[in-house]
Design an enzyme around this catalytic site. Structure first.
Site, mmCIF file in Angstrom:
data_model
loop_
_atom_site.group_PDB
_atom_site.id
_atom_site.type_symbol
_atom_site.label_atom_id
_atom_site.label_comp_id
_atom_site.label_asym_id
_atom_site.label_seq_id
_atom_site.Cartn_x
_atom_site.Cartn_y
_atom_site.Cartn_z
ATOM 1 N N ARG A 48 0.858 -1.191 0.000
ATOM 2 C CA ARG A 48 0.000 0.000 0.000
ATOM 3 C C ARG A 48 0.897 1.246 0.000
ATOM 4 O O ARG A 48 1.967 1.254 0.615
ATOM 5 C CB ARG A 48 -0.889 0.023 1.246
ATOM 6 C CG ARG A 48 -2.047 -0.970 1.202
ATOM 7 C CD ARG A 48 -3.108 -0.598 0.161
ATOM 8 N NE ARG A 48 -4.238 -1.513 0.154
ATOM 9 C CZ ARG A 48 -4.375 -2.559 -0.684
ATOM 10 N NH1 ARG A 48 -3.434 -2.828 -1.573
ATOM 11 N NH2 ARG A 48 -5.455 -3.315 -0.617
ATOM 12 N N HIS A 89 -0.788 0.095 -9.763
ATOM 13 C CA HIS A 89 -1.454 -0.846 -8.847
ATOM 14 C C HIS A 89 -1.942 -2.088 -9.620
ATOM 15 O O HIS A 89 -3.140 -2.370 -9.661
ATOM 16 C CB HIS A 89 -2.629 -0.167 -8.133
ATOM 17 C CG HIS A 89 -3.055 -0.915 -6.896
ATOM 18 N ND1 HIS A 89 -3.470 -0.306 -5.747
ATOM 19 C CD2 HIS A 89 -3.134 -2.248 -6.635
ATOM 20 C CE1 HIS A 89 -3.800 -1.205 -4.831
ATOM 21 N NE2 HIS A 89 -3.592 -2.408 -5.363
HETATM 22 P P1 NDP Z 1 -1.430 -11.708 4.832
HETATM 23 O O1 NDP Z 1 -2.369 -11.203 5.857
HETATM 24 O O2 NDP Z 1 -1.561 -13.121 4.389
HETATM 25 O O3 NDP Z 1 0.072 -11.528 5.347
HETATM 26 C C1 NDP Z 1 0.492 -10.403 6.040
HETATM 27 C C2 NDP Z 1 1.913 -10.621 6.563
HETATM 28 O O4 NDP Z 1 2.380 -9.391 7.146
HETATM 29 C C3 NDP Z 1 2.001 -11.682 7.648
HETATM 30 O O5 NDP Z 1 3.189 -12.429 7.512
HETATM 31 C C4 NDP Z 1 2.052 -10.855 8.934
HETATM 32 O O6 NDP Z 1 2.741 -11.476 10.005
HETATM 33 C C5 NDP Z 1 2.852 -9.667 8.455
HETATM 34 N N1 NDP Z 1 2.620 -8.504 9.330
HETATM 35 C C6 NDP Z 1 1.445 -7.877 9.591
HETATM 36 N N2 NDP Z 1 1.635 -6.876 10.480
HETATM 37 C C7 NDP Z 1 2.961 -6.886 10.781
HETATM 38 C C8 NDP Z 1 3.765 -6.111 11.651
HETATM 39 N N3 NDP Z 1 3.258 -5.116 12.397
HETATM 40 N N4 NDP Z 1 5.075 -6.408 11.718
HETATM 41 C C9 NDP Z 1 5.606 -7.414 10.994
HETATM 42 N N5 NDP Z 1 4.886 -8.200 10.147
HETATM 43 C C10 NDP Z 1 3.576 -7.927 10.054
HETATM 44 O O7 NDP Z 1 -1.536 -10.718 3.605
HETATM 45 P P2 NDP Z 1 -1.290 -11.022 2.037
HETATM 46 O O8 NDP Z 1 0.049 -11.653 1.903
HETATM 47 O O9 NDP Z 1 -2.437 -11.721 1.448
HETATM 48 O O10 NDP Z 1 -1.306 -9.538 1.445
HETATM 49 C C11 NDP Z 1 -0.407 -8.541 1.897
HETATM 50 C C12 NDP Z 1 -0.836 -7.183 1.386
HETATM 51 O O11 NDP Z 1 -0.551 -7.055 0.004
HETATM 52 C C13 NDP Z 1 -2.335 -6.874 1.463
HETATM 53 O O12 NDP Z 1 -2.713 -6.464 2.761
HETATM 54 C C14 NDP Z 1 -2.513 -5.779 0.435
HETATM 55 O O13 NDP Z 1 -2.391 -4.505 1.033
HETATM 56 C C15 NDP Z 1 -1.342 -5.991 -0.527
HETATM 57 N N6 NDP Z 1 -1.806 -6.365 -1.870
HETATM 58 C C16 NDP Z 1 -1.434 -5.591 -2.940
HETATM 59 C C17 NDP Z 1 -1.832 -5.933 -4.214
HETATM 60 C C18 NDP Z 1 -1.392 -5.130 -5.397
HETATM 61 O O14 NDP Z 1 -1.899 -5.347 -6.498
HETATM 62 N N7 NDP Z 1 -0.451 -4.231 -5.256
HETATM 63 C C19 NDP Z 1 -2.666 -7.107 -4.459
HETATM 64 C C20 NDP Z 1 -2.982 -7.857 -3.285
HETATM 65 C C21 NDP Z 1 -2.570 -7.484 -2.043
HETATM 66 P P3 NDP Z 1 2.168 -12.817 10.691
HETATM 67 O O15 NDP Z 1 2.391 -13.903 9.636
HETATM 68 O O16 NDP Z 1 3.023 -13.001 11.869
HETATM 69 O O17 NDP Z 1 0.712 -12.570 10.967
HETATM 70 C C1 OXD Z 2 -5.737 -6.135 -2.986
HETATM 71 C C2 OXD Z 2 -5.285 -5.221 -4.023
HETATM 72 O O1 OXD Z 2 -5.625 -5.823 -1.796
HETATM 73 O O2 OXD Z 2 -5.607 -5.463 -5.200
HETATM 74 O O3 OXD Z 2 -6.233 -7.220 -3.336
HETATM 75 O O4 OXD Z 2 -4.570 -4.263 -3.730
#
Ligand code: NDP
Ligand code: OXD
Length: 306
Positions: free
Chosen positions: A221, A269
């Site tokens: 993001r 994006h």
């Molecule tokens: P998940 O919820 O599966 O994974 C999130 C990861 O971040 C986990 O490993 C979590 O740790 C870690 N995390 C969360 N908070 C913290 C913190 N404070 N400190 C350290 N680590 C942290 O999310 P996804 O992998 O599915 O997606 C990640 C992000 O990607 C989405 O939230 C979205 O914003 C973005 N995205 C962007 C897209 C694009 O087109 N650009 C498309 C899709 C998603 P833990 O494993 O310990 O819980």
């Molecule tokens: C998502 C994205 O969060 O597309 O899936 O950014």
């Protein structure tokens, strides 16, 4: 069962058709103010009014992985928020990030510039041991990206909230190990959810801890990054470049300095797109499971915010 569809910037009709086919017993309608309250909602960045009019929702199904826009709203008590769990996004993210890492490591932009001038040039190959890749966020997407990058033999590091053990990766967890993770990283990939804990995490102080010649890939993001801090570190030479797919304001305003910065590559994006068919199948399956009282994957923890 009544299902209400309220997705900003999304053409509703193909989604409605898909859900009607997948859930033949359900009434699936696009939301209009004053519509009858539904049992489940399918949303992307809905207005607060939508949620205020739906006090009895059991499930709120987000058609993306990131729920940050939704978690800023006041949600109906008792509704569970469910995000898309991969749904074909993880492999897209793996190819996008691998491409960005390799384009930087192999200096493909510089070759492209030479070729544009009909210049046949060679550059001394870099050592991949000097380009450790650090992935922040080891969830559904981060772990798949790690698996892909692992094929190219870069030293691989990862950072998450809770401790992990991933083959071929040096794993760090929590605030206490964040500095060590950054100090050992040269190419930083952000795949964190946007929460109060991660907002602005790529600021001057943290980015300055990356190894000299660092490179930033933000595919999570825009608000994870402090834009002016990135530019300052690119301009003073500490960072070599950045590939940015997400921005604080989207579409990225035409006057924003990222567009023209010579060390920044912008994409709109698009690193991992929501795939309609896969998402409909996944959400319909979860709605049915929830109705049967079974557990569903991808339920958001309201305390953690992801
Ligand atoms: P998940 O919820 O599966 O994974 C999130 C990861 O971040 C986990 O490993 C979590 O740790 C870690 N995390 C969360 N908070 C913290 C913190 N404070 N400190 C350290 N680590 C942290 O999310 P996804 O992998 O599915 O997606 C990640 C992000 O990607 C989405 O939230 C979205 O914003 C973005 N995205 C962007 C897209 C694009 O087109 N650009 C498309 C899709 C998603 P833990 O494993 O310990 O819980
Ligand atoms: C998502 C994205 O969060 O597309 O899936 O950014």
């Amino acid at each position: 069962m009544r299902i209400s569809f309220c997705c900003t910037n999304t053409k509703a009709e193909p989604w409605l058709q898909g859900f009607r086919q997948a859930l033949p017993g359900a009434v699936v309608e696009e939301w209009l103010p004053g519509a009858p309250p539904a049992d489940h909602a399918i949303v992307w960045s809905p207005p607060q009014q939508f949620l205020d009019e739906q006090p009895g929702l059991k499930g709120i199904f987000n058609i993306g992985a990131g729920v940050d826009a939704l978690m800023k709203l006041k949600l109906p008590a008792g509704a569970r928020v469910v995000r898309i769990d991969d749904g074909g996004m993880a492999v897209q993210m793996a190819e996008f990030v691998s491409h960005a890492v390799i384009r930087h490591f192999r200096e493909l932009d510089a070759y492209q510039a030479d070729v544009a001038q009909a210049k046949w040039s060679f550059r001394r190959p870099h050592q991949r041991k000097d380009f450790p890749v650090g992935i922040m966020g080891l969830g559904v997407l981060g772990e798949r990206v790690a698996q892909a990058i692992g094929h190219f033999d870069f030293p691989l590091l990862g950072w998450s909230r809770s401790p992990k053990s991933i083959a071929g990766m040096q794993c760090f967890a929590g605030a206490g190990q964040f500095d060590e993770f950054l100090l050992r990283t040269r190419i930083l990939v952000c795949l964190l959810p946007l929460t109060p804990d991660t907002q602005g995490i790529m600021d001057r102080e943290n980015l300055a801890k990356l190894q000299r010649g660092g490179y930033v890939i933000n595919v999570a993001r825009g608000a994870h990054l402090v834009d002016e801090d990135l530019i300052a570190l690119l301009d003073n030479g500490h960072l070599a470049g950045a590939a940015l797919d997400v921005f604080r304001t989207e579409p990225l305003p035409v006057e924003h300095p990222f567009w023209k910065h010579p060390k920044i590559t912008v994409t709109p994006h698009t690193s991992a797109r929501t795939l309609r068919e896969e998402s409909i199948t996944q959400i319909a399956g979860k709605i049915l499971a929830m109705e049967r009282g079974e557990p569903v994957a991808g339920v958001v923890d309201p305390q953690r915010g992801y």
